[in-house]
Design a protein around this motif. Structure first.
Motif, PDB file in Angstrom:
ATOM      1  N   PHE A 189      -7.857  -1.854  -5.855  1.00  0.00           N
ATOM      2  CA  PHE A 189      -6.926  -0.800  -5.427  1.00  0.00           C
ATOM      3  C   PHE A 189      -7.365   0.512  -6.092  1.00  0.00           C
ATOM      4  N   GLN A 190      -7.590   1.534  -5.263  1.00  0.00           N
ATOM      5  CA  GLN A 190      -8.056   2.818  -5.792  1.00  0.00           C
ATOM      6  C   GLN A 190      -6.875   3.657  -6.259  1.00  0.00           C
ATOM      7  N   ASP A 207      -0.403  -0.519   4.677  1.00  0.00           N
ATOM      8  CA  ASP A 207      -0.427  -0.573   6.145  1.00  0.00           C
ATOM      9  C   ASP A 207      -1.700  -1.261   6.660  1.00  0.00           C
ATOM     10  N   ARG A 208      -2.786  -1.092   5.906  1.00  0.00           N
ATOM     11  CA  ARG A 208      -4.048  -1.725   6.307  1.00  0.00           C
ATOM     12  C   ARG A 208      -3.982  -3.234   6.071  1.00  0.00           C
ATOM     13  N   LYS A 209      -3.503  -3.636   4.887  1.00  0.00           N
ATOM     14  CA  LYS A 209      -3.485  -5.067   4.541  1.00  0.00           C
ATOM     15  C   LYS A 209      -2.343  -5.818   5.216  1.00  0.00           C
ATOM     16  N   MET A 210      -1.218  -5.143   5.376  1.00  0.00           N
ATOM     17  CA  MET A 210      -0.023  -5.814   5.882  1.00  0.00           C
ATOM     18  C   MET A 210       0.618  -4.962   6.978  1.00  0.00           C
ATOM     19  N   THR A 216       7.083  -7.179  13.612  1.00  0.00           N
ATOM     20  CA  THR A 216       7.572  -6.913  14.960  1.00  0.00           C
ATOM     21  C   THR A 216       9.053  -7.241  15.131  1.00  0.00           C
ATOM     22  N   GLY A 217       9.648  -7.908  14.129  1.00  0.00           N
ATOM     23  CA  GLY A 217      11.072  -8.274  14.222  1.00  0.00           C
ATOM     24  C   GLY A 217      11.980  -7.068  14.061  1.00  0.00           C
ATOM     25  N   ASN A 218      13.276  -7.274  14.159  1.00  0.00           N
ATOM     26  CA  ASN A 218      14.225  -6.173  13.970  1.00  0.00           C
ATOM     27  C   ASN A 218      14.213  -5.680  12.524  1.00  0.00           C
ATOM     28  N   VAL A 219      14.473  -6.628  11.589  1.00  0.00           N
ATOM     29  CA  VAL A 219      14.400  -6.309  10.159  1.00  0.00           C
ATOM     30  C   VAL A 219      13.661  -7.457   9.484  1.00  0.00           C
ATOM     31  N   GLU A 220      12.579  -7.157   8.755  1.00  0.00           N
ATOM     32  CA  GLU A 220      11.832  -8.237   8.102  1.00  0.00           C
ATOM     33  C   GLU A 220      11.513  -7.893   6.661  1.00  0.00           C
ATOM     34  N   LEU A 221      11.674  -8.906   5.824  1.00  0.00           N
ATOM     35  CA  LEU A 221      11.391  -8.769   4.394  1.00  0.00           C
ATOM     36  C   LEU A 221      10.138  -9.587   4.069  1.00  0.00           C
ATOM     37  N   GLN A 222       9.185  -8.954   3.381  1.00  0.00           N
ATOM     38  CA  GLN A 222       7.971  -9.657   2.986  1.00  0.00           C
ATOM     39  C   GLN A 222       7.651  -9.359   1.531  1.00  0.00           C
ATOM     40  N   ALA A 223       6.827 -10.251   0.940  1.00  0.00           N
ATOM     41  CA  ALA A 223       6.272  -9.985  -0.387  1.00  0.00           C
ATOM     42  C   ALA A 223       4.928  -9.288  -0.210  1.00  0.00           C
ATOM     43  N   SER A 224       4.617  -8.350  -1.096  1.00  0.00           N
ATOM     44  CA  SER A 224       3.291  -7.726  -1.060  1.00  0.00           C
ATOM     45  C   SER A 224       2.259  -8.790  -1.433  1.00  0.00           C
ATOM     46  N   LEU A 225       1.099  -8.738  -0.800  1.00  0.00           N
ATOM     47  CA  LEU A 225       0.051  -9.710  -1.094  1.00  0.00           C
ATOM     48  C   LEU A 225      -1.260  -8.973  -1.353  1.00  0.00           C
ATOM     49  N   GLY A 226      -1.901  -9.300  -2.471  1.00  0.00           N
ATOM     50  CA  GLY A 226      -3.223  -8.756  -2.747  1.00  0.00           C
ATOM     51  C   GLY A 226      -3.223  -7.401  -3.431  1.00  0.00           C
ATOM     52  N   PHE A 227      -2.142  -7.076  -4.143  1.00  0.00           N
ATOM     53  CA  PHE A 227      -2.107  -5.827  -4.916  1.00  0.00           C
ATOM     54  C   PHE A 227      -2.029  -6.161  -6.414  1.00  0.00           C
ATOM     55  N   PRO A 228      -2.448  -5.231  -7.274  1.00  0.00           N
ATOM     56  CA  PRO A 228      -2.424  -5.547  -8.709  1.00  0.00           C
ATOM     57  C   PRO A 228      -1.020  -5.605  -9.317  1.00  0.00           C
TER      58      PRO A 228
END
Ligand SMILES: [Zn+2]
Length: 311
Positions: free
Chosen positions: A40-41, A165-168, A172-184
C-alpha cells in the motif's frame, strides 16, 4: 448543491481572506514522499502549519477552557460560509492539507457524533461530486470534539479510496457490509446503492457499532460511540463508507522526545496521507513506523472479520 457553487465559494474565500490565501499558496511548496507499506503506497506530507492540529490537546479541561473555533461568533470576521442543508455550513479550512479542503460544522455548538449523521455524509458525498467527506470521532483526531463537524477533500487526494475501489469494487446489493481484504490495517466497507435512500444504511451501521463497542456510554460526549474514523464518497452507482475502528488515539511513541514521532493519526492519515508537522519526522519516518501506528491504533483484518462474524 452544484460542485461549481462550491468551487466559486472556495475561490472567493481565497481572494478575500488573506490567511487562507497565504496558507493555500504555501501548500503548493509542501514536501511529500511515498512509502510502500506491504504493497500500500502511503504518502507522507511535511506540513508545519498542521502542528496546531497534530499537537492539539483534546482533554475535556482544555476543550472546555478555549473559545470554540467552529462557532460562528468566534470565527475570523473575514471568513465566509456556504450553507448546506438545514443545519451545516461549508468553510474553507485555513490550515489545509489539500488544495481543496473544507471543514463542515453544524451551525449549532453540539458534540461530535456520527450517530444518525450517516445519511448527511452520504447526501453530501452525492452532492459534492468528486469529493470525499470524512469524520473523526471525538477521541480519534477531531480537534473540536465538542462541536460536530465533517471535513471534505477531493477524493483523488486519499490513496486508500483508489486502492479500495480497485481491490474491492462496489457491491450490487441495496446495502452491503464487507471486511477490507489485503490492506495493512482493517476496516469496514458499507456500500449503499443509489436506488435506495441513504437512511437505508443506518440500521447496518447501528448494528456494527453495537458489536464493535457494546460499552459505549450514550451520555458521555467523548465515549458515546465506538472510536472510529469514517470516509464517505460516491462511485457511479454506490455511495461508500469506509469505517475505520480504532483501538487508540495516538501510538505509544507519539511525541517530540528522542525516539518519538509527532504523527496523530486521523481519517486523512489512515486514508493514506500521513501528516508530519516536523521536518525530522518527515525525513525519518519508515514503513515500520507506519506499521506500528496501524498495529497499535487500528484493527487487524482478522479482528474486522471477527466482528462481522458476530453480527
Ligand atoms: Zn462551537
Amino acid at each position: 448543491m452544484n460542485p461549481a457553487t462550491v468551487e466559486r465559494f472556495i475561490n472567493r474565500e481565497l481572494a478575500e481572506w488573506p490567511l487562507a490565501a497565504t496558507n493555500y499558496e504555501a501548500l503548493k511548496q509542501v514536501q511529500t514522499r511515498f512509502i510502500d507499506v506491504d504493497g500500500f503506497q502511503v504518502k507522507i506530507q511535511y506540513n508545519p502549519a498542521r502542528r496546531v492540529s497534530t499537537g492539539a490537546r483534546i482533554d475535556r479541561k482544555s476543550i472546555e477552557a478555549r473559545p470554540c473555533f467552529l462557532c460562528r461568533a468566534n470565527r475570523p470576521p473575514e471568513q465566509g460560509a456556504l450553507r448546506w442543508g438545514p443545519s451545516y455550513e461549508f468553510l474553507v479550512n485555513p490550515f489545509p492539507i489539500f488544495p481543496r479542503h473544507l471543514t463542515i460544522p453544524e451551525m449549532t455548538h453540539t458534540p461530535q457524533t456520527s450517530k444518525g449523521r450517516g445519511p448527511h455524509m452520504m447526501e453530501m458525498a452525492r452532492d459534492l461530486e468528486g469529493y470525499a467527506i470524512f469524520y473523526n470521532g471525538p477521541l480519534c483526531g477531531a480537534s473540536a470534539p465538542d462541536h460536530m463537524h465533517f471535513q471534505a477533500c477531493p477524493k483523488a487526494e486519499l490513496p486508500l479510496i483508489e486502492a479500495v475501489d480497485r481491490k474491492m469494487p462496489p457491491s450490487t446489493g441495496n446495502v452491503e457490509l464487507q471486511a477490507s481484504l489485503g490492506f495493512p490495517f482493517g476496516f469496514y466497507i458499507v456500500d449503499t446503492h443509489k436506488r435506495v435512500e441513504p437512511k437505508m444504511a443506518t440500521e447496518t451501521v447501528r448494528t456494527l457499532y453495537a458489536v464493535i463497542d457494546p460499552s459505549a456510554d450514550e451520555d458521555d460526549y467523548m465515549t458515546h460511540e465506538p472510536m472510529i474514523n469514517i470516509i464517505c464518497y460516491d462511485t457511479a452507482d454506490v455511495t461508500r463508507f469506509l469505517i475505520i475502528p480504532r483501538k487508540k488515539h495516538r501510538p505509544s511513541n507519539y511525541g517530540e522526545g528522542p525516539g518519538q514521532i509527532l504523527i496523530s493519526p486521523a481519517s486523512v492519515d489512515l486514508g493514506g496521507v500521513f501528516i508530519t508537522p516536523r521536518k525530522e519526522d518527515f525525513d525519518a519516518v519508515t514503513a515500520d513506523d507506519i506499521r506500528r501506528i496501524y498495529r497499535e491504533c487500528c484493527y487487524t483484518e482478522s479482528e474486522i472479520i471477527d466482528v462481522i462474524d458476530r453480527i
